[in-house]
Write a protein that holds these residues in place. Sequence first.
Motif, PDB file in Angstrom:
ATOM      1  N   LYS A  58       0.811  -1.216   0.000  1.00 14.59           N
ATOM      2  CA  LYS A  58       0.000   0.000   0.000  1.00 14.59           C
ATOM      3  C   LYS A  58       0.843   1.265   0.000  1.00 14.59           C
ATOM      4  CE  LYS A  58      -0.799  -0.653   4.971  1.00 14.59           C
ATOM      5  NZ  LYS A  58      -1.840  -0.877   6.012  1.00 14.59           N
ATOM      6  N   GLY A  59       2.003   1.250   0.698  1.00 15.53           N
ATOM      7  CA  GLY A  59       2.869   2.426   0.670  1.00 15.53           C
ATOM      8  C   GLY A  59       3.422   2.671  -0.719  1.00 15.53           C
ATOM      9  N   TYR A  60       3.873   1.601  -1.379  1.00 16.08           N
ATOM     10  CA  TYR A  60       4.432   1.716  -2.730  1.00 16.08           C
ATOM     11  C   TYR A  60       3.368   2.193  -3.713  1.00 16.08           C
ATOM     12  CZ  TYR A  60       7.344   0.457  -6.756  1.00 16.08           C
ATOM     13  OH  TYR A  60       8.104   0.495  -7.906  1.00 16.08           O
ATOM     14  N   ILE A  61       2.142   1.638  -3.606  1.00 15.67           N
ATOM     15  CA  ILE A  61       1.053   2.038  -4.498  1.00 15.67           C
ATOM     16  C   ILE A  61       0.732   3.514  -4.332  1.00 15.67           C
ATOM     17  CG2 ILE A  61      -1.408   1.754  -4.948  1.00 15.67           C
ATOM     18  CD1 ILE A  61      -1.096  -1.205  -4.252  1.00 15.67           C
ATOM     19  N   LEU A  62       0.612   3.959  -3.083  1.00 16.87           N
ATOM     20  CA  LEU A  62       0.264   5.356  -2.832  1.00 16.87           C
ATOM     21  C   LEU A  62       1.372   6.303  -3.303  1.00 16.87           C
ATOM     22  CD1 LEU A  62      -1.397   5.033   0.688  1.00 16.87           C
ATOM     23  CD2 LEU A  62      -2.537   5.493  -1.496  1.00 16.87           C
ATOM     24  N   GLY A  63       2.628   5.887  -3.180  1.00 12.33           N
ATOM     25  CA  GLY A  63       3.722   6.710  -3.688  1.00 12.33           C
ATOM     26  C   GLY A  63       3.640   6.875  -5.195  1.00 12.33           C
ATOM     27  N   ARG A  64       3.320   5.767  -5.902  1.00 14.84           N
ATOM     28  CA  ARG A  64       3.139   5.852  -7.358  1.00 14.84           C
ATOM     29  C   ARG A  64       1.951   6.740  -7.698  1.00 14.84           C
ATOM     30  NH1 ARG A  64       2.188   0.509 -10.130  1.00 14.84           N
ATOM     31  NH2 ARG A  64       2.419   1.868 -11.955  1.00 14.84           N
ATOM     32  N   LEU A  65       0.868   6.559  -6.953  1.00 15.36           N
ATOM     33  CA  LEU A  65      -0.334   7.347  -7.208  1.00 15.36           C
ATOM     34  C   LEU A  65      -0.072   8.841  -7.015  1.00 15.36           C
ATOM     35  CD1 LEU A  65      -3.352   7.047  -7.904  1.00 15.36           C
ATOM     36  CD2 LEU A  65      -3.820   6.911  -5.445  1.00 15.36           C
ATOM     37  N   SER A  89       2.365  11.046   2.768  1.00 12.39           N
ATOM     38  CA  SER A  89       3.153   9.863   3.099  1.00 12.39           C
ATOM     39  C   SER A  89       2.917   9.374   4.524  1.00 12.39           C
ATOM     40  CB  SER A  89       4.642  10.166   2.916  1.00 12.39           C
ATOM     41  OG  SER A  89       5.057  11.212   3.792  1.00 12.39           O
ATOM     42  N   ALA A  90       2.443  10.239   5.411  1.00 13.11           N
ATOM     43  CA  ALA A  90       2.225   9.846   6.805  1.00 13.11           C
ATOM     44  C   ALA A  90       0.763   9.565   7.105  1.00 13.11           C
ATOM     45  CB  ALA A  90       2.746  10.941   7.742  1.00 13.11           C
ATOM     46  N   ALA A  91      -0.156  10.410   6.629  1.00 14.19           N
ATOM     47  CA  ALA A  91      -1.590  10.257   6.883  1.00 14.19           C
ATOM     48  C   ALA A  91      -2.338  10.421   5.564  1.00 14.19           C
ATOM     49  CB  ALA A  91      -2.069  11.281   7.906  1.00 14.19           C
ATOM     50  N   PRO A  92      -2.244   9.437   4.663  1.00 10.13           N
ATOM     51  CA  PRO A  92      -2.759   9.611   3.295  1.00 10.13           C
ATOM     52  C   PRO A  92      -4.262   9.808   3.204  1.00 10.13           C
ATOM     53  CG  PRO A  92      -2.102   7.332   3.697  1.00 10.13           C
ATOM     54  CD  PRO A  92      -1.605   8.128   4.849  1.00 10.13           C
ATOM     55  N   GLN A  93      -5.038   9.244   4.116  1.00 10.44           N
ATOM     56  CA  GLN A  93      -6.488   9.342   4.013  1.00 10.44           C
ATOM     57  C   GLN A  93      -6.969  10.793   4.033  1.00 10.44           C
ATOM     58  OE1 GLN A  93      -9.536   7.781   7.093  1.00 10.44           O
ATOM     59  NE2 GLN A  93      -9.053   5.980   5.815  1.00 10.44           N
ATOM     60  N   LYS A  94      -6.255  11.651   4.736  1.00 12.32           N
ATOM     61  CA  LYS A  94      -6.646  13.051   4.844  1.00 12.32           C
ATOM     62  C   LYS A  94      -6.343  13.845   3.579  1.00 12.32           C
ATOM     63  CE  LYS A  94      -5.896  13.336   9.864  1.00 12.32           C
ATOM     64  NZ  LYS A  94      -5.148  14.037  10.942  1.00 12.32           N
ATOM     65  N   VAL A  95      -5.482  13.325   2.733  1.00 12.29           N
ATOM     66  CA  VAL A  95      -4.947  14.122   1.625  1.00 12.29           C
ATOM     67  C   VAL A  95      -5.424  13.637   0.260  1.00 12.29           C
ATOM     68  CG1 VAL A  95      -2.820  14.866   0.482  1.00 12.29           C
ATOM     69  CG2 VAL A  95      -2.925  14.755   2.975  1.00 12.29           C
ATOM     70  N   PHE A  96      -5.521  12.309   0.072  1.00 15.62           N
ATOM     71  CA  PHE A  96      -5.706  11.793  -1.280  1.00 15.62           C
ATOM     72  C   PHE A  96      -7.059  12.145  -1.882  1.00 15.62           C
ATOM     73  CE2 PHE A  96      -1.783   9.602  -0.768  1.00 15.62           C
ATOM     74  CZ  PHE A  96      -1.360   9.326  -2.062  1.00 15.62           C
ATOM     75  N   ARG A  97      -8.098  12.337  -1.081  1.00 17.17           N
ATOM     76  CA  ARG A  97      -9.374  12.779  -1.645  1.00 17.17           C
ATOM     77  C   ARG A  97      -9.228  14.170  -2.262  1.00 17.17           C
ATOM     78  NH1 ARG A  97     -13.627  10.923   3.136  1.00 17.17           N
ATOM     79  NH2 ARG A  97     -13.357   8.664   2.849  1.00 17.17           N
ATOM     80  N   THR A  98      -8.485  15.034  -1.576  1.00 21.37           N
ATOM     81  CA  THR A  98      -8.230  16.373  -2.114  1.00 21.37           C
ATOM     82  C   THR A  98      -7.411  16.298  -3.398  1.00 21.37           C
ATOM     83  OG1 THR A  98      -8.268  17.291   0.123  1.00 21.37           O
ATOM     84  CG2 THR A  98      -7.234  18.634  -1.593  1.00 21.37           C
ATOM     85  N   LEU A  99      -6.421  15.414  -3.406  1.00 22.32           N
ATOM     86  CA  LEU A  99      -5.575  15.260  -4.588  1.00 22.32           C
ATOM     87  C   LEU A  99      -6.383  14.737  -5.771  1.00 22.32           C
ATOM     88  CD1 LEU A  99      -2.334  13.715  -3.015  1.00 22.32           C
ATOM     89  CD2 LEU A  99      -2.763  16.097  -3.637  1.00 22.32           C
ATOM     90  N   ASP A 100      -7.290  13.785  -5.506  1.00 26.47           N
ATOM     91  CA  ASP A 100      -8.083  13.217  -6.585  1.00 26.47           C
ATOM     92  C   ASP A 100      -9.019  14.273  -7.174  1.00 26.47           C
ATOM     93  OD1 ASP A 100      -8.959  10.711  -8.030  1.00 26.47           O
ATOM     94  OD2 ASP A 100     -10.876  11.377  -7.186  1.00 26.47           O
ATOM     95  N   ALA A 101      -9.604  15.085  -6.301  1.00 26.76           N
ATOM     96  CA  ALA A 101     -10.488  16.150  -6.792  1.00 26.76           C
ATOM     97  C   ALA A 101      -9.713  17.159  -7.636  1.00 26.76           C
ATOM     98  CB  ALA A 101     -11.155  16.843  -5.607  1.00 26.76           C
ATOM     99  N   GLY A 102      -8.531  17.506  -7.190  1.00 26.64           N
ATOM    100  CA  GLY A 102      -7.702  18.423  -7.966  1.00 26.64           C
ATOM    101  C   GLY A 102      -7.287  17.832  -9.296  1.00 26.64           C
ATOM    102  N   ALA A 103      -7.020  16.507  -9.315  1.00 25.64           N
ATOM    103  CA  ALA A 103      -6.609  15.841 -10.553  1.00 25.64           C
ATOM    104  C   ALA A 103      -7.719  15.883 -11.594  1.00 25.64           C
ATOM    105  CB  ALA A 103      -6.201  14.399 -10.267  1.00 25.64           C
TER     106      ALA A 103
END
Length: 585
Positions: free
Chosen positions: A462-469, A498-512
């Motif tokens: 999961k860490g490797y996947i999230l880093g690629r994402l 990298s430390a608390a991805p759940q808080k960030v990746f939704r924002t990143l996906d919306a921006g993408a």
Amino acid sequence: MSMLASLVRAYDRLPWKPPYGFAVQNIGYCVVLTPDGAVAEVVDLRDTDKKRSPRQMAVPACPKRAGVTPRPNFLWDNVNYALGAGTLTDPEDKRFEAFRDKHLEFLEAVEDAEVQSFCAFLRSWSPEALSQHFDLEILPTAGIVFAMAGSYRDHCLHDAPALRSVWLSERERWTAVEGKAAAEAVCLVSGRRSAIARTHPPIKGVWGAQVAGAAIVTFNSDAYESYGHEQGDNAPVSEAAAFAYTTALNRFLDKDSGHRIQIGDASTVFWADAAEAEAAALAEAFFGEFFDASASEKINTDRIGAQLERIRRGEPLSEVAPQLDQGVTFCVLGLAPNAARLSVRFWWESSFGTLTRHYQRFVEDMRLDPPPRDGWPPLWRYLVELAAQGKRENVPPLIAGEWMRAILTGTAYPLTLLSTTLMRIRADGEINALRAAMLKSVLIRNFAKEVPVALDPGNTNKGYILGRLFAVYEEVQRAALGGNVNATIKDKFYGAASAAPQKVFRTLDAGAQNHFAKLRKLSPGRAVNLEKLLTSITDLMEPGNDPIPASLASAEQALFGIGYYHQRSDFFRKHDDTPITEADQ
């Protein structure tokens, strides 16, 4: 074998070494005397190059100077002791008086023409005569020796047979402090009963230590003494052994010795012990190339280049250089300053074959694709990545020595290597080949994880996947906005992602999604490729309501960084490994 015993053996093998009781010092001038003790001339012994470097000569060893009591050297010294320059500015300066009186005490009864000429000079010399031979505004800083007018080209006074005999027979009494002669005991190094060194000669050249030198073995307070012993009697090392190990160590610490490298705050020296000098020199050349090529610049490395590459590919030393696999003992010592003493960061002694196998394991753990741009970097270059502002003096203390010890012994790396690397990445947002390689090596050695060398599209960690994402989201932003971005998503969100991805990746996906809308207009083909890549990565995630974890442990944060590095690097190469140009995008 103990560290001191190994250094004593190394002294015996030095190609050019001062004899017992002597030390190599920087000498700038020779005062040439007539038979009646007058100064015939002062000869400049310095090199004729621009730097006017002083000449290195073997002269009688210096006593340790501490406190206010002057302690002169025998038959040589600086300009204040030997010629009384200090009295020209301070009439209370007693250094020349001490130099004169002590020599007259020891030499006046010696029936030798050269000795009597030197005594006549001491009785008649006046410091006011200095202006006839030196510019008083630029007095010499290197040492001053003496010689006779008819023989100074052959030998100086300290080399004269009569005076050398005096020095060797009276050295203990000359260097005694407050009239205390050395006691006799069993030497911990040689095992023989000998006169014990109360204080050991200074060790110079350790980065960050006192310029005058420091000691490894020293007792300067009652708190360190026991059973009524004083100073060196607490750890009895003979005068001969103390002289031998400090002479060898000072030689190795010379900046041009070819036996030292700097690893963080640890001044690291190394040497080989072999029956054949050529095998020892070859082993030392290999070690220098292993960790810092500049340490072996004086050695013709062309002949070992091909062998070195074979070693780095993992071929056994018995096939690459069979003469080094057996019968070559290798020693590595790391020293760092510690107040007035020296601290031993690490000490390692084993066969060169063992060292090579441990180095090959280090190389394999650090292997990464794409590799660092400049080939195999020296160890200090990795350490700079852990330092604030990229300055070598800011490398965290202890980590360099602990890491080097782990490399030499083949044991687990210090976990501070992992935490410090992660901290520096979060601080400046730089994820390069060196940092990714350090993260990879710790994961392999300390956590027994399988970490890909190059981009692994099927890796489900999961860490490797999230880093690629995260790298894909950044590439989408870059492709849509180009270089017109004050701060990328990496600059803003890497630490939190990298430390608390759940808080960030939704924002990143919306921006993408907003960036994709713009990219479809600018480059539809590029948008389709990135969408396909994004989907292939998210398909690797574990199914569930929220496949993105709330937090990542340090090991998974390291894999996050490696995944990011692999995916980010892949965007700048074609599948045939040729760079992608702006036109291709």
